[in-house]
Design a protein around this motif. Structure first.
Motif, mmCIF file in Angstrom:
data_model
loop_
_atom_site.group_PDB
_atom_site.id
_atom_site.type_symbol
_atom_site.label_atom_id
_atom_site.label_comp_id
_atom_site.label_asym_id
_atom_site.label_seq_id
_atom_site.Cartn_x
_atom_site.Cartn_y
_atom_site.Cartn_z
ATOM 1 N N ALA B 208 0.671 -1.508 -0.215
ATOM 2 C CA ALA B 208 -0.358 -0.057 -0.141
ATOM 3 C C ALA B 208 1.094 1.393 -0.477
ATOM 4 O O ALA B 208 0.653 2.007 -0.821
ATOM 5 C CB ALA B 208 -0.847 -0.228 1.384
ATOM 6 N N LEU B 211 2.510 1.465 -3.670
ATOM 7 C CA LEU B 211 1.650 2.160 -4.684
ATOM 8 C C LEU B 211 1.626 3.970 -3.933
ATOM 9 O O LEU B 211 1.129 4.446 -5.196
ATOM 10 C CB LEU B 211 0.728 1.685 -4.536
ATOM 11 C CG LEU B 211 0.265 -0.092 -4.938
ATOM 12 C CD1 LEU B 211 -1.164 -0.401 -4.541
ATOM 13 C CD2 LEU B 211 0.583 -0.308 -6.460
ATOM 14 N N LEU B 232 -5.304 -7.935 -10.351
ATOM 15 C CA LEU B 232 -6.089 -7.339 -10.922
ATOM 16 C C LEU B 232 -6.725 -6.151 -9.446
ATOM 17 O O LEU B 232 -7.096 -5.709 -10.309
ATOM 18 C CB LEU B 232 -7.233 -8.320 -10.990
ATOM 19 C CG LEU B 232 -6.720 -9.157 -12.373
ATOM 20 C CD1 LEU B 232 -8.424 -10.779 -12.308
ATOM 21 C CD2 LEU B 232 -6.912 -8.295 -13.856
ATOM 22 N N SER B 233 -6.880 -6.871 -8.438
ATOM 23 C CA SER B 233 -7.568 -5.754 -7.531
ATOM 24 C C SER B 233 -6.578 -4.337 -7.724
ATOM 25 O O SER B 233 -7.185 -2.593 -7.743
ATOM 26 C CB SER B 233 -7.357 -6.348 -6.235
ATOM 27 O OG SER B 233 -6.112 -7.099 -5.929
ATOM 28 N N MET B 237 -7.692 -0.802 -8.523
ATOM 29 C CA MET B 237 -7.688 1.072 -8.286
ATOM 30 C C MET B 237 -6.755 1.677 -8.843
ATOM 31 O O MET B 237 -7.212 2.553 -8.684
ATOM 32 C CB MET B 237 -6.816 0.064 -6.934
ATOM 33 C CG MET B 237 -7.175 1.329 -5.540
ATOM 34 S SD MET B 237 -6.175 0.407 -4.097
ATOM 35 C CE MET B 237 -4.964 0.104 -4.286
#
Lengths: 350, 338, 287
Positions: B208, B211, B232-233, B237
């Motif tokens: 996190a 990102l 994919l998640s 996002m």
């Protein structure tokens, strides 16, 4: 939680000898699994979940690891008091079996898959009684033709249960000739063949693609339910845990911090670490948060609750004493001096 | 063959990003498959006729399972692999007619961030030296102090203390290695960065923060990302558009939200349905896709997905379905998609 | 600095390597200070026919040879010859073999293949046979021994460096540097060479031992430096007609060869462990 407890780990402490000193990798961990239950053991790398799984299997590296305290009760008997030969002959591979993360290195590359299945059945077939297994000698290792035939039938049945196409052809192949997804199916088949009561699956889908992962999870869940096998499923992926686990336990830096039923866990996290972990899930509300700081070292870990250096709610109590277990009802328990409780109650993520 | 939604559509969606920065035109990368005597017995079509356009300032996700060619695609665009055919036009300049060395000089502003940045740093070099290297290569006019200043700036940008400059790559954590890898390509002031599996192997809490860093850097340095990932998640996002690859081909491409909410290609549908969603419907209850991808060295005729497709019909074996831009903001390569 | 301290610490943990290090250090010191340490420094070229073939005594620790010269002193001076031959011939073969291996390993194509086939031809003939043939043709002299050894030894480095370069070239950090636009020269010299250097160092150390052995064989066959040189191999050859009575004549030069070759081998094996990057990395990978 199922009333009938199969495995109960209490206050387990494990340390590893390293150049820098003694690393306290597990610090008083508690865990229970009921018969037929799938327990997800969730945590980030280095949280001690693999060490815990290996402690239960009794396969910690002997020269480096030392169990300093605690008990591991499997079906009422303390495994830590049993000798190595008993664990190897009677428990491992028979009553407790293992599905590894990397199925490739768990097969021997020089024997055909069929040979490896029959070698397993020769020693661990469910037809062998515990007494026979314990008293194993060179003489008793005879593998009668009748039993061999029945075992071969079992293998074929199991291969079709794990939905492998053309089982006869696969048994003639060598491990490098089948794909990663098929190898993992074979690993699950091997784990189930001996009709164990507990399967320890260590990140079994981490190396697989999502579509294959979905197939494997579906299979594992169905077979475990069908055969009433308990599964200790370690993973770092919360999504995977959500998929198949009845209950989920979170570990942080060698301490168990929270345990709850799957739905309750995601809806009502009570430990600040669990809460921040869920907030780090991509797509979660207020996502992209992360947790500042790093996992502490194990040689001189922070005292008390090991999460306190990264926790917003940390108080003096957190720095000195490890919080006890606070039961929150319906199998939900948390080890925190400042559980988030109801004031932080989150809506179910949808 | 129609390969791309007309750029005008992107323009209407996001007028400020309409300017293309990268055009990939019918790119192919074939690797020879050799038998025991070194004779070529076939081609492994890792990237097979892929075309798309990346607009300035957007994040284009490239998703697919292992072996689908997404990493090879990134490396071929970057010039690490020589394309077998096709062209990439970066910032208006074609790279087809240059030898690899010249092409790389031209593509100073196109950079590639490795999947495993720990391995992409020389294990015997301190981080400081690795960060200086790109500028020594491309900007020999800078002296040591100027380079050091830029290195410090980049270390601040990726939130690493300057004391880390004196460490070796194996002495820092995986998340920190990723930050160093980013700082290294950022020293050259790139406009497009190809991020190859930038979060694989990272813990959730670290992922996190990384990102967040990507998004900060994008804003700060006006970057465009080609985001190659199997997760994919994460793609959902952070990506504006997404291309789905299967066995070397783009089977579906379009705006992220449209594709995730209404996938047209049956493979995209299976892929999306395989992703576990916490609190959502359990994949294990209703996942349908059977089997595994065929060997890429021995591809089925016609549509590559037909061997696993529940909708497959006789026509699917006869010809390869082209990418049809039949839906607003979305193209799919399937005869049967409506 | 930190690296040097680390290597020293590892040496003290690895007793066998430490023995090798001590032997080789002693050899080097003996070679340098032979003039000071020798009990009869003049005996390399002067004769004392009256003292022929005397056994070990306080006056002559290792006895005397057929010319009455002190064998102990001659062995000390022989160490100089041995070190000179080993260092120069191994050094030359490294200088020839390593660049060829790097180039052949980094590039693909007919030129790489040509280089490797040439080195294969050298490797096809046993080194000792080739060295004897070359030394025979050129005549007995220390320069010719060095030349014969270098000419026959470089292909070993080419093979080693070629294989390691091939492996290293596929490492991600090399690809990353190429992707950044680094020139081949930069990649080879700054990235690949340092990363394969530990293999070269280990091989060089082990190579010293085998070169000394080969040099002694050439000396024994009369192809080394001519008499009255105190070269160890030649001394053993001279001693043959006085065996078994003058046992010390062959024993002590033989022991010298044995000790030195063993010293280099122990040191090389120790270095192999110490320089192994996997072992070094584990230093910080404690859990």
């Amino acid at each position: 939680m199922t009333g009938d407890t199969l495995l109960r780990v209490s206050d387990l402490k494990v340390s590893f000898q390293t150049e820098a000193g003694s690393a306290k990798v597990l610090d008083g961990v508690n865990l229970t699994i009921g018969r037929g239950e799938i327990l997800g053991l969730v945590g980030e790398s280095g949280c001690g979940k693999s060490t815990l799984a290996r402690s239960v299997l009794g396969i910690l590296p002997k020269n480096a690891a030392r169990i300093t305290d605690g008990t591991i009760l499997f079906d009422g008997e303390n495994l830590l008091e049993r000798n190595e030969a008993y664990l190897a002959r009677v428990l491992r591979g028979r009553r407790i079996s293992f599905v590894p993360q990397d199925p490739f290195s768990s097969f021997s590359p020089v024997f055909s898959i069929g040979d490896q299945f029959m070698e397993l059945m020769k020693w661990k077939s469910p037809e062998i009684t515990d007494a026979q297994a314990a008293a194993r000698t060179i003489l008793s290792s005879r593998y009668g033709r009748a039993r061999r035939r029945r075992d071969a039938e079992r293998v074929m049945e199991m291969l079709s249960a794990v939905q492998l196409p053309q089982p006869e052809a696969i048994l003639r192949k060598y491990p490098h000739e089948v794909s990663g997804g098929q190898r993992q199916r074979l690993m699950i088949a091997m784990a189930l063949l001996t009709e164990p009561e507990l399967i320890i699956a260590d990140e079994p889908t981490t190396a697989l693609d999502v579509t294959i992962q979905a197939q494997i999870l579906k299979l594992l869940k169905a077979l475990a339910a069908e055969r009433n096998v308990a599964v200790l499923f370690t993973t770092h992926d919360l999504g995977t845990a959500w998929e198949i686990c009845d209950r989920i336990m979170v570990m942080y830096a060698g301490q168990d911090v929270e345990v709850a039923g799957s739905a309750d866990f995601f809806a009502r996290p009570n430990h600040p670490y669990t809460d921040r972990l869920l907030a780090s899930l991509p797509g979660a509300e207020g996502g992209l948060q992360g947790i500042p700081g790093n996992i502490p070292g194990f040689v001189s870990p922070p005292g008390g609750c090991r999460f306190h250096p990264r926790c917003d709610l940390a108080s003096d109590a957190c720095r000195t004493t490890r919080p006890g277990v606070t039961a929150l009802g319906s199998g939900h328990a948390v080890r925190c001096h400042h559980p988030l409780g109801t004031q932080f109650l989150k809506e179910a993520v949808t | 063959m129609t390969l791309e939604p007309p750029i005008s559509r992107v323009a209407t969606d996001r007028p400020e990003t309409a300017k293309p920065i990268l055009d990939v035109l019918s790119l192919r990368k074939y690797f020879p498959i050799r038998n025991a005597w070194g004779r070529r017995k076939g081609w492994l079509k890792a990237v097979d006729d892929v075309s798309f356009r990346v607009a300035k300032g957007e994040i284009l996700g490239v998703v697919g399972e292992s072996g689908c060619g997404k990493s090879t695609l990134g490396k071929t665009i970057m010039g690490i692999h020589q394309p077998s055919d096709g062209d990439t036009i970066f910032e208006g300049r074609s790279t087809a007619n240059y030898d690899p060395g010249q092409a790389r000089k031209l593509r100073r502003h196109l950079q590639y961030a490795y999947q495993d940045p720990g391995a992409s740093l020389d294990p015997r070099w301190k981080i400081r030296r690795s960060l200086h290297e790109p500028m020594i290569i491309h900007q020999p006019e800078l002296d040591r102090d100027q380079r050091a200043e830029r290195v410090s700036e980049m270390m601040r940008a990726v939130n690493l203390p300057e004391t880390h400059l004196d460490l070796y790559p194996h002495e820092i954590s995986g998340g920190q290695q990723r930050r160093v890898g980013l700082a290294r390509v950022l020293t050259l002031n790139p406009s497009l960065i190809i991020l190859d599996e930038p979060t694989s192997g990272l813990d959730l809490s670290v992922q996190a923060t990384i990102l967040t860093l990507f998004m900060d850097l994008k804003r700060k340095f006006d970057l465009t990302y080609l985001f190659i990932s199997h997760d994919l998640s994460i793609v959902r996002m952070i990506c504006d558009r997404v291309a789905v690859m299967y066995l070397g081909k783009v089977v579906e491409i379009g705006d992220t939200e449209i594709i995730f909410s209404n996938p047209k290609h049956p493979y995209t549908r299976s892929l999306l349905s395989a992703v576990p969603t916490v609190g959502g419907r359990r994949v294990t209850d209703d996942f349908q896709l059977e089997g595994e991808p065929p060997n890429p060295g021995n591809m089925p005729s016609g549509c590559r997905f037909r061997t696993r497709c529940t909708m497959a019909q006789a026509d699917c074996a006869k010809a390869e379905p082209p990418l049809r831009a039949d839906w607003p903001g979305q193209s799919a390569a399937c005869f049967l998609a409506e | 600095m930190e690296t040097i301290r680390f290597i020293l610490r590892k040496f003290f943990e690895d007793k066998v390597a430490l023995v090798g290090l001590v032997i080789i250090t002693a050899l080097v010191l003996v070679a340098i200070f032979a003039g000071v340490l020798a009990t009869h420094p003049g005996d390399v070229s002067t004769f004392h026919p009256a003292d022929r073939l005397q056994g070990p005594s306080l006056a002559h620790f290792f006895g005397t040879d057929r010319m009455g010269s002190d064998i102990f002193s001659r062995i000390l001076f022989g160490a100089r010859i041995t070190i000179t031959i080993a260092v120069i011939s191994v050094g030359l073969s490294v200088l020839i073999g390593v660049p060829i291996g790097l180039l052949a390993g980094y590039y693909n194509g007919w030129f790489s293949d040509l280089l490797m086939r040439v080195s294969d031809i050298f490797l096809a003939v046993p080194q000792i046979v080739l060295a004897i043939a070359i030394a025979q043709t050129l005549g007995p002299a220390i320069e010719n021994v060095i030349l014969a050894l270098s000419l026959t030894y470089w292909p070993f480095w080419t093979r080693l460096v070629y294989a390691e370069t091939r492996a290293c070239k596929n490492e991600t950090f090399v690809e990353a540097s190429v992707a950044l636009g680094a020139s081949p020269f930069r990649v080879i010299v700054l990235h690949i060479l340092p990363n394969i250097s530990s293999g070269i160092i280990v091989r060089t150390t082990l190579g010293m031992g085998s070169t000394i052995l080969t040099a002694a064989v050439l000396g024994f066959l009369g192809l080394g430096p001519p008499a009255p040189s105190p070269e160890w191999g030649r001394t053993i050859a001279e001693s043959r007609q006085y065996l078994p009575n003058a046992w010390w004549y062959a024993t002590f030069p033989g022991l010298a060869i044995f000790m030195v070759v063993m010293g280099f081998n122990l040191l090389g094996d120790g270095l192999r462990d110490i320089l192994d990057p996997r072992i070094r990395r584990s230093k910080s990978n404690d859990r």
